[in-house]
Write an enzyme that holds these catalytic residues in place. Structure first.
Site, mmCIF file in Angstrom:
data_model
loop_
_atom_site.group_PDB
_atom_site.id
_atom_site.type_symbol
_atom_site.label_atom_id
_atom_site.label_comp_id
_atom_site.label_asym_id
_atom_site.label_seq_id
_atom_site.Cartn_x
_atom_site.Cartn_y
_atom_site.Cartn_z
ATOM 1 N N THR A 54 7.862 -7.514 -13.066
ATOM 2 C CA THR A 54 7.109 -8.770 -13.174
ATOM 3 C C THR A 54 6.206 -8.939 -11.955
ATOM 4 O O THR A 54 6.660 -8.817 -10.825
ATOM 5 C CB THR A 54 8.100 -9.949 -13.278
ATOM 6 O OG1 THR A 54 8.942 -9.718 -14.405
ATOM 7 C CG2 THR A 54 7.372 -11.273 -13.434
ATOM 8 N N SER A 105 -3.959 -2.895 0.944
ATOM 9 C CA SER A 105 -2.829 -3.774 1.237
ATOM 10 C C SER A 105 -3.351 -5.169 1.553
ATOM 11 O O SER A 105 -4.242 -5.320 2.398
ATOM 12 C CB SER A 105 -2.068 -3.227 2.452
ATOM 13 O OG SER A 105 -0.930 -4.004 2.696
ATOM 14 N N ALA A 106 -2.791 -6.195 0.902
ATOM 15 C CA ALA A 106 -3.292 -7.565 1.113
ATOM 16 C C ALA A 106 -3.104 -8.026 2.551
ATOM 17 O O ALA A 106 -3.961 -8.703 3.107
ATOM 18 C CB ALA A 106 -2.567 -8.521 0.159
ATOM 19 N N HIS A 107 -1.966 -7.641 3.161
ATOM 20 C CA HIS A 107 -1.664 -8.249 4.468
ATOM 21 C C HIS A 107 -2.477 -7.674 5.623
ATOM 22 O O HIS A 107 -2.330 -8.110 6.767
ATOM 23 C CB HIS A 107 -0.160 -8.210 4.753
ATOM 24 C CG HIS A 107 0.407 -6.884 5.176
ATOM 25 N ND1 HIS A 107 0.669 -6.578 6.491
ATOM 26 C CD2 HIS A 107 0.781 -5.806 4.461
ATOM 27 C CE1 HIS A 107 1.211 -5.364 6.556
ATOM 28 N NE2 HIS A 107 1.279 -4.868 5.340
ATOM 29 N N ASN A 130 -5.229 3.606 11.564
ATOM 30 C CA ASN A 130 -4.545 2.377 11.971
ATOM 31 C C ASN A 130 -4.206 2.346 13.457
ATOM 32 O O ASN A 130 -4.058 1.286 14.035
ATOM 33 C CB ASN A 130 -3.262 2.185 11.152
ATOM 34 C CG ASN A 130 -2.394 3.415 11.112
ATOM 35 O OD1 ASN A 130 -2.851 4.484 10.700
ATOM 36 N ND2 ASN A 130 -1.162 3.294 11.534
ATOM 37 N N CYS A 158 4.238 1.274 13.920
ATOM 38 C CA CYS A 158 5.326 1.938 13.199
ATOM 39 C C CYS A 158 6.176 2.784 14.138
ATOM 40 O O CYS A 158 7.378 2.867 14.002
ATOM 41 C CB CYS A 158 4.764 2.821 12.095
ATOM 42 S SG CYS A 158 3.641 1.939 11.047
ATOM 43 N N GLN A 179 -6.915 -0.012 6.274
ATOM 44 C CA GLN A 179 -7.490 -0.624 7.489
ATOM 45 C C GLN A 179 -8.995 -0.854 7.367
ATOM 46 O O GLN A 179 -9.587 -1.467 8.262
ATOM 47 C CB GLN A 179 -7.189 0.245 8.718
ATOM 48 C CG GLN A 179 -5.714 0.395 9.033
ATOM 49 C CD GLN A 179 -5.098 -0.849 9.676
ATOM 50 O OE1 GLN A 179 -5.798 -1.736 10.149
ATOM 51 N NE2 GLN A 179 -3.768 -0.908 9.683
ATOM 52 N N ALA A 226 0.843 -1.200 0.000
ATOM 53 C CA ALA A 226 0.000 0.000 0.000
ATOM 54 C C ALA A 226 0.876 1.246 0.000
ATOM 55 O O ALA A 226 0.509 2.272 -0.581
ATOM 56 C CB ALA A 226 -0.918 0.000 1.212
ATOM 57 N N THR A 227 2.027 1.162 0.632
ATOM 58 C CA THR A 227 2.938 2.314 0.636
ATOM 59 C C THR A 227 3.285 2.698 -0.805
ATOM 60 O O THR A 227 3.261 3.880 -1.166
ATOM 61 C CB THR A 227 4.217 1.964 1.431
ATOM 62 O OG1 THR A 227 3.836 1.656 2.772
ATOM 63 C CG2 THR A 227 5.211 3.110 1.429
HETATM 64 N N1 PLP Z 1 -1.774 2.861 5.515
HETATM 65 C C1 PLP Z 1 -2.203 2.380 6.684
HETATM 66 C C2 PLP Z 1 -3.393 2.985 7.339
HETATM 67 C C3 PLP Z 1 -1.528 1.312 7.289
HETATM 68 O O1 PLP Z 1 -1.959 0.829 8.445
HETATM 69 C C4 PLP Z 1 -0.393 0.766 6.635
HETATM 70 C C5 PLP Z 1 0.393 -0.308 7.278
HETATM 71 O O2 PLP Z 1 0.660 -0.252 8.463
HETATM 72 C C6 PLP Z 1 -0.015 1.290 5.403
HETATM 73 C C7 PLP Z 1 -0.719 2.342 4.874
HETATM 74 C C8 PLP Z 1 1.138 0.719 4.636
HETATM 75 O O3 PLP Z 1 0.799 -0.552 4.116
HETATM 76 P P1 PLP Z 1 1.901 -1.537 3.502
HETATM 77 O O4 PLP Z 1 2.429 -2.318 4.660
HETATM 78 O O5 PLP Z 1 1.161 -2.424 2.542
HETATM 79 O O6 PLP Z 1 2.908 -0.695 2.834
#
Ligand code: PLP
Length: 358
Positions: free
Chosen positions: A222, A184-186, A139, A304, A167, A72-73
């Site tokens: 890829t 973000s998948a995770h 988050n 974080c 989130q 997602a970043t």
């Molecule tokens: N945005 C939010 C609100 C998040 O909680 C996070 C991950 O902690 C991110 C962005 C970043 O996601 P990714 O780990 O896929 O880069």
């Protein structure tokens, strides 16, 4: 070990893992083929990616396309830097992926204040604002933002609206009216290392990564069929289980709140994803609590900022003194958390916190 850090990452759903395995297979099955190759195994991998793209897109409104990224970043970087805003407005409680990228974009950046409940209410925008970013669910404190109203305000000012839905995706309905949505998948029971940017039709972005021209030229490199198939399966499952997952979280929330009555909740109780319990207790030494509860995986403030020693920017933005921010913990739970997990964890946290007073 009891895992209570669902905002940092979620367990991989067994269904997502299953969906990944064919694309991690050995030489005979050829699941490893490059999805951009024109031969049969390559086309099979490409087809699996397109199935997953549909599954992820089903979490989002019609009228846009999904571009896969490594996180997602990366999706947020593509949304902001690929747009080159001149004047951005970003909420004070955004993830660093938004805050730092907006700062690095060269745009003038206005910060949109949050109130004491952790809500970023709609505020007038400066003339010339061309990008507005407000997240769907925070988050750190789980508060749900009025993103549909923000999308309207952004459009009325002639700006695009970016929503970090990391989130909220798979838990809540898609953010209405957004032009760009990061996922973000995770965070939705899929694998780490894959994210997506949803782009409304007609919104143009410049690529940040150049090379083979994958993802219609917007993100070269890829693609990973295994990660993307896992993302797709996790998204499909989240969609089917949305009500069930939310009901489970509600039960756990009520239980945890009843077991920790002497703690103060950070952020709104009502306008919140209830899988996030961010609590504080006056004078609490969080580092000591975490060391006394080593068999619980939870977080101090934000995952974080953990270990940085700096109080969380989100807790400060909602008006907490540094001492209160530093005596806050975040318990995050979800699909695979049991009531027994919550009972055991709360009993241990309560006992360890109470012991600090003597
Ligand atoms: N945005 C939010 C609100 C998040 O909680 C996070 C991950 O902690 C991110 C962005 C970043 O996601 P990714 O780990 O896929 O880069």
């Amino acid at each position: 070990m009891i895992y209570l850090d669902y905002q940092a990452t979620t367990p991989l759903a067994p269904e997502a893992r299953e969906a990944m395995l064919p694309w991690l297979s050995g030489p005979e099955a050829m699941g490893f083929a490059n999805p951009h190759s024109p031969h049969r195994p390559g086309r099979a991998a490409a087809a699996a990616i397109e199935v997953a793209r549909e599954q992820v897109a089903a979490l989002l409104p019609p009228g846009g396309r999904v571009v896969f990224t490594g996180s997602a970043t990366e999706a947020i970087n593509l949304a902001i830097l690929g747009r080159k805003p001149r004047q951005a407005a970003v909420s004070a409680i955004e993830h660093a992926a938004v805050l730092d990228t907006a700062a690095a974009s060269g745009a003038r950046v206005r910060t949109l204040a949050a109130d004491g409940e952790g809500i970023v209410a709609v505020q007038p925008l400066d003339p010339g604002t061309d990008l507005v970013a407000v997240m769907q669910v925070n988050n750190e404190i789980g508060t749900i933002q009025p993103v549909a109203a923000w999308a309207e305000a952004a459009h009325a000012a002639g700006a695009l609206f970016l929503c970090d839905a990391v989130q909220g995706a798979g838990k809540l309905a898609a953010p209405e009216g957004a032009d760009l949505v990061a996922l973000s998948a995770h965070k939705l029971y899929g694998p780490k290392g894959v994210g997506a940017l949803w782009i409304r039709e007609g919104v143009d972005l410049a690529p940040l990564i150049h090379g083979g021209g994958q993802e219609a030229g917007l993100r070269s490199g890829t693609l990973s069929p295994a990660l993307i198939a896992g993302f797709g399966a996790a998204a499909a499952l989240a969609r089917v289980r949305m009500a069930e997952d939310a009901a489970q979280v509600e039960r756990l929330w009520s239980l945890a709140c009843s077991l920790l009555p002497d703690w103060t909740l950070n952020g709104s109780a009502e306008r919140r994803w209830h899988g996030n319990l961010n609590l504080r207790r006056e004078g609490l030494d969080v580092a000591r609590l975490m060391s006394d509860c080593r068999d619980l995986a939870f977080s101090a403030g934000s995952a974080c900022a953990s270990g940085s020693g700096r109080p969380s920017h989100v807790l400060r933005a909602i008006g907490l003194a540094d001492s209160d921010a530093k005596s806050s913990v975040r318990l995050g739970f979800g699909r695979y958390t049991t009531e027994k997990d919550i009972e055991d964890a709360c009993a241990r946290i309560e006992a360890a916190a109470t012991a600090q007073r003597y």
